[in-house]
Design a protein around this motif. Structure first.
Motif, PDB file in Angstrom:
ATOM      1  N   MET A  45       0.831  -1.199   0.000  1.00  0.00           N
ATOM      2  CA  MET A  45       0.000   0.000   0.000  1.00  0.00           C
ATOM      3  C   MET A  45       0.870   1.256   0.000  1.00  0.00           C
ATOM      4  SD  MET A  45      -2.908  -1.038   2.804  1.00  0.00           S
ATOM      5  CE  MET A  45      -3.633   0.599   2.694  1.00  0.00           C
ATOM      6  N   LYS A  46       0.422   2.281  -0.736  1.00  0.00           N
ATOM      7  CA  LYS A  46       1.171   3.532  -0.774  1.00  0.00           C
ATOM      8  C   LYS A  46       1.020   4.278   0.545  1.00  0.00           C
ATOM      9  CE  LYS A  46       1.255   4.447  -5.743  1.00  0.00           C
ATOM     10  NZ  LYS A  46       0.942   5.447  -6.788  1.00  0.00           N
ATOM     11  N   LEU A  47       2.081   4.975   0.925  1.00  0.00           N
ATOM     12  CA  LEU A  47       2.057   5.780   2.130  1.00  0.00           C
ATOM     13  C   LEU A  47       1.417   7.129   1.852  1.00  0.00           C
ATOM     14  CD1 LEU A  47       5.668   4.989   3.352  1.00  0.00           C
ATOM     15  CD2 LEU A  47       3.560   4.208   4.425  1.00  0.00           C
ATOM     16  N   GLU A  48       0.724   7.672   2.852  1.00  0.00           N
ATOM     17  CA  GLU A  48       0.109   8.995   2.714  1.00  0.00           C
ATOM     18  C   GLU A  48       1.195  10.061   2.826  1.00  0.00           C
ATOM     19  OE1 GLU A  48      -3.244  11.850   4.914  1.00  0.00           O
ATOM     20  OE2 GLU A  48      -2.667   9.918   5.811  1.00  0.00           O
ATOM     21  N   ILE A  49       1.325  10.874   1.782  1.00  0.00           N
ATOM     22  CA  ILE A  49       2.305  11.955   1.760  1.00  0.00           C
ATOM     23  C   ILE A  49       1.663  13.210   2.355  1.00  0.00           C
ATOM     24  CG2 ILE A  49       3.841  13.373   0.357  1.00  0.00           C
ATOM     25  CD1 ILE A  49       4.614  10.446   0.328  1.00  0.00           C
ATOM     26  N   LEU A  50       2.266  13.738   3.417  1.00  0.00           N
ATOM     27  CA  LEU A  50       1.742  14.942   4.069  1.00  0.00           C
ATOM     28  C   LEU A  50       2.409  16.209   3.552  1.00  0.00           C
ATOM     29  CD1 LEU A  50       1.781  13.556   7.730  1.00  0.00           C
ATOM     30  CD2 LEU A  50      -0.186  13.675   6.187  1.00  0.00           C
ATOM     31  N   VAL A  75       5.648  11.716   5.798  1.00  0.00           N
ATOM     32  CA  VAL A  75       4.582  10.744   5.564  1.00  0.00           C
ATOM     33  C   VAL A  75       3.812  10.501   6.858  1.00  0.00           C
ATOM     34  CG1 VAL A  75       5.883   9.608   3.730  1.00  0.00           C
ATOM     35  CG2 VAL A  75       6.038   8.731   6.079  1.00  0.00           C
ATOM     36  N   ASN A  76       2.619   9.953   6.707  1.00  0.00           N
ATOM     37  CA  ASN A  76       1.799   9.537   7.840  1.00  0.00           C
ATOM     38  C   ASN A  76       2.004   8.035   8.011  1.00  0.00           C
ATOM     39  OD1 ASN A  76      -0.055   9.374   9.898  1.00  0.00           O
ATOM     40  ND2 ASN A  76      -1.804  10.087   8.701  1.00  0.00           N
ATOM     41  N   LYS A  77       2.936   7.663   8.881  1.00  0.00           N
ATOM     42  CA  LYS A  77       3.282   6.248   9.052  1.00  0.00           C
ATOM     43  C   LYS A  77       2.134   5.495   9.721  1.00  0.00           C
ATOM     44  CE  LYS A  77       5.676   4.192  12.414  1.00  0.00           C
ATOM     45  NZ  LYS A  77       5.037   2.863  12.533  1.00  0.00           N
ATOM     46  N   PRO A  78       1.731   4.365   9.146  1.00  0.00           N
ATOM     47  CA  PRO A  78       0.699   3.563   9.805  1.00  0.00           C
ATOM     48  C   PRO A  78       1.264   2.766  10.970  1.00  0.00           C
ATOM     49  CG  PRO A  78       1.366   2.525   7.748  1.00  0.00           C
ATOM     50  CD  PRO A  78       2.094   3.829   7.824  1.00  0.00           C
ATOM     51  N   LEU A 112       8.851   3.858   0.439  1.00  0.00           N
ATOM     52  CA  LEU A 112       9.053   5.153  -0.202  1.00  0.00           C
ATOM     53  C   LEU A 112      10.014   5.059  -1.380  1.00  0.00           C
ATOM     54  CD1 LEU A 112       9.146   7.838   2.630  1.00  0.00           C
ATOM     55  CD2 LEU A 112       7.468   7.587   0.799  1.00  0.00           C
ATOM     56  N   ASN A 113      11.037   4.202  -1.248  1.00  0.00           N
ATOM     57  CA  ASN A 113      11.946   4.012  -2.380  1.00  0.00           C
ATOM     58  C   ASN A 113      11.182   3.605  -3.630  1.00  0.00           C
ATOM     59  OD1 ASN A 113      14.147   4.585  -0.785  1.00  0.00           O
ATOM     60  ND2 ASN A 113      14.708   2.456  -0.416  1.00  0.00           N
ATOM     61  N   ILE A 161       8.367  25.004   9.021  1.00  0.00           N
ATOM     62  CA  ILE A 161       7.380  24.110   8.416  1.00  0.00           C
ATOM     63  C   ILE A 161       6.627  23.396   9.530  1.00  0.00           C
ATOM     64  CG2 ILE A 161       7.044  22.012   7.036  1.00  0.00           C
ATOM     65  CD1 ILE A 161       9.443  22.802   5.391  1.00  0.00           C
ATOM     66  N   THR A 162       5.312  23.417   9.461  1.00  0.00           N
ATOM     67  CA  THR A 162       4.474  22.663  10.391  1.00  0.00           C
ATOM     68  C   THR A 162       3.643  21.670   9.596  1.00  0.00           C
ATOM     69  OG1 THR A 162       4.332  24.473  11.997  1.00  0.00           O
ATOM     70  CG2 THR A 162       2.634  22.775  12.114  1.00  0.00           C
ATOM     71  N   VAL A 163       3.748  20.402   9.959  1.00  0.00           N
ATOM     72  CA  VAL A 163       3.014  19.340   9.262  1.00  0.00           C
ATOM     73  C   VAL A 163       2.202  18.564  10.295  1.00  0.00           C
ATOM     74  CG1 VAL A 163       3.160  17.325   7.775  1.00  0.00           C
ATOM     75  CG2 VAL A 163       4.863  19.150   7.571  1.00  0.00           C
ATOM     76  N   SER A 164       0.922  18.389  10.007  1.00  0.00           N
ATOM     77  CA  SER A 164       0.052  17.620  10.896  1.00  0.00           C
ATOM     78  C   SER A 164      -0.430  16.359  10.200  1.00  0.00           C
ATOM     79  CB  SER A 164      -1.154  18.459  11.329  1.00  0.00           C
ATOM     80  OG  SER A 164      -0.744  19.547  12.147  1.00  0.00           O
ATOM     81  N   ALA A 165      -0.479  15.273  10.945  1.00  0.00           N
ATOM     82  CA  ALA A 165      -0.915  13.978  10.415  1.00  0.00           C
ATOM     83  C   ALA A 165      -2.297  13.649  10.965  1.00  0.00           C
ATOM     84  CB  ALA A 165       0.079  12.881  10.803  1.00  0.00           C
ATOM     85  N   PRO A 166      -3.308  13.519  10.118  1.00  0.00           N
ATOM     86  CA  PRO A 166      -4.641  13.152  10.597  1.00  0.00           C
ATOM     87  C   PRO A 166      -4.600  11.816  11.333  1.00  0.00           C
ATOM     88  CG  PRO A 166      -4.687  13.795   8.273  1.00  0.00           C
ATOM     89  CD  PRO A 166      -3.249  13.651   8.650  1.00  0.00           C
TER      90      PRO A 166
END
Length: 241
Positions: free
Chosen positions: A1-6, A15-18, A40-41, A219-224
């Motif tokens: 499955m592809k990772l969610e890119i934030l 990324v939003n790591k599961p 990711l590679n 930079i501020t990044v939030s992961a849902p």
């Protein structure tokens, strides 16, 4: 499955790591080939450099760099504690409205067949700030109590010690739900027996704020919250008294 890119640019990706996914392959899990770095590679078609780590069971915002220079600059920020980190955690009991946990953490002996104990002389400073976001009382009996109390907290660790948040909340008698290492066996079992079979370690890296390694902008990044974390909260809201 592809990772969610934030977030992504020429220097880095967030990324939003599961939950359940390693950051990178390790000798501690020799049979596990799947990891964020390898995904990711393939997903992005280029090599990525891990900057920091999250426990396998922890989900949320994770930073990777595309070149060694950016990786070094970002790594320094994590080491000198200039990165602001905010986590979400579901814990046992009703926590105070806010608090500071100032409790040095020592390395733990991990020899098989022996009880875990602290290694004297290895203590390092560790401070975590927290705020209570929600409190829940559920009609679920646990131990000698007729109901279960839980709190959703926001946690900002000053340091990044191994298992810092998990060990700190155990220290103040509010262990994380779903934690099989430092958590409360009775609470975890009671919750799972009450329709929460999919309970995971309830810890999520929610927000990261850092300086860009090239242009130095903030930079501020939030992961849902991921589906499995939010599902537990939804079930709790449906049950709460």
């Amino acid at each position: 499955m592809k990772l969610e890119i934030l977030y992504q640019d020429d220097a880095l990706v967030v990324v939003n790591k599961p939950s359940g996914l390693l950051v990178h392959r390790t000798d501690l899990a020799k049979n596990e080939q799947d990891a964020v770095v390898q995904r990711l590679n393939e997903q992005l078609g280029k090599w990525v450099y891990p900057i920091h780590r999250l426990d396998r069971a922890t989900s949320g915002a994770l930073v990777m760099a595309f070149d060694s220079e950016s990786a070094q600059k970002l790594g320094i920020q994590f080491m000198d504690r200039s990165v602001n980190k905010e986590y979400r955690a579901l814990v046992r009991g009703f926590t105070d409205a806010q608090g500071v946990i100032d409790y040095p953490l020592a390395k733990l002996n991990e020899e098989k067949g022996r009880s875990r104990f602290k290694i004297e002389g290895t203590e390092k400073d560790a401070i975590s700030h927290y705020k209570t976001l929600e409190q829940y009382e559920l009609p679920i009996a646990v131990s000698r109590y007729p109901s279960m109390r839980l709190s959703l907290v926001s946690v900002a660790p000053e340091h990044g010690r191994t298992h810092q948040i998990r060990r700190h909340f155990k220290h103040i008698f509010h262990p994380l739900m779903g934690d099989t290492r430092y958590g409360c066996r009775h609470h975890n079992q009671s919750l799972r027996a009450s329709g929460f079979e999919d309970l995971r370690l309830m810890l999520h890296s929610h927000t990261l704020t850092f300086s860009h390694p090239v242009n130095f902008e903030s930079i501020t990044v939030s992961a849902p919250l991921p589906h499995d974390f939010q599902l537990v909260l939804d079930k709790i809201n449906d049950l709460k008294v």
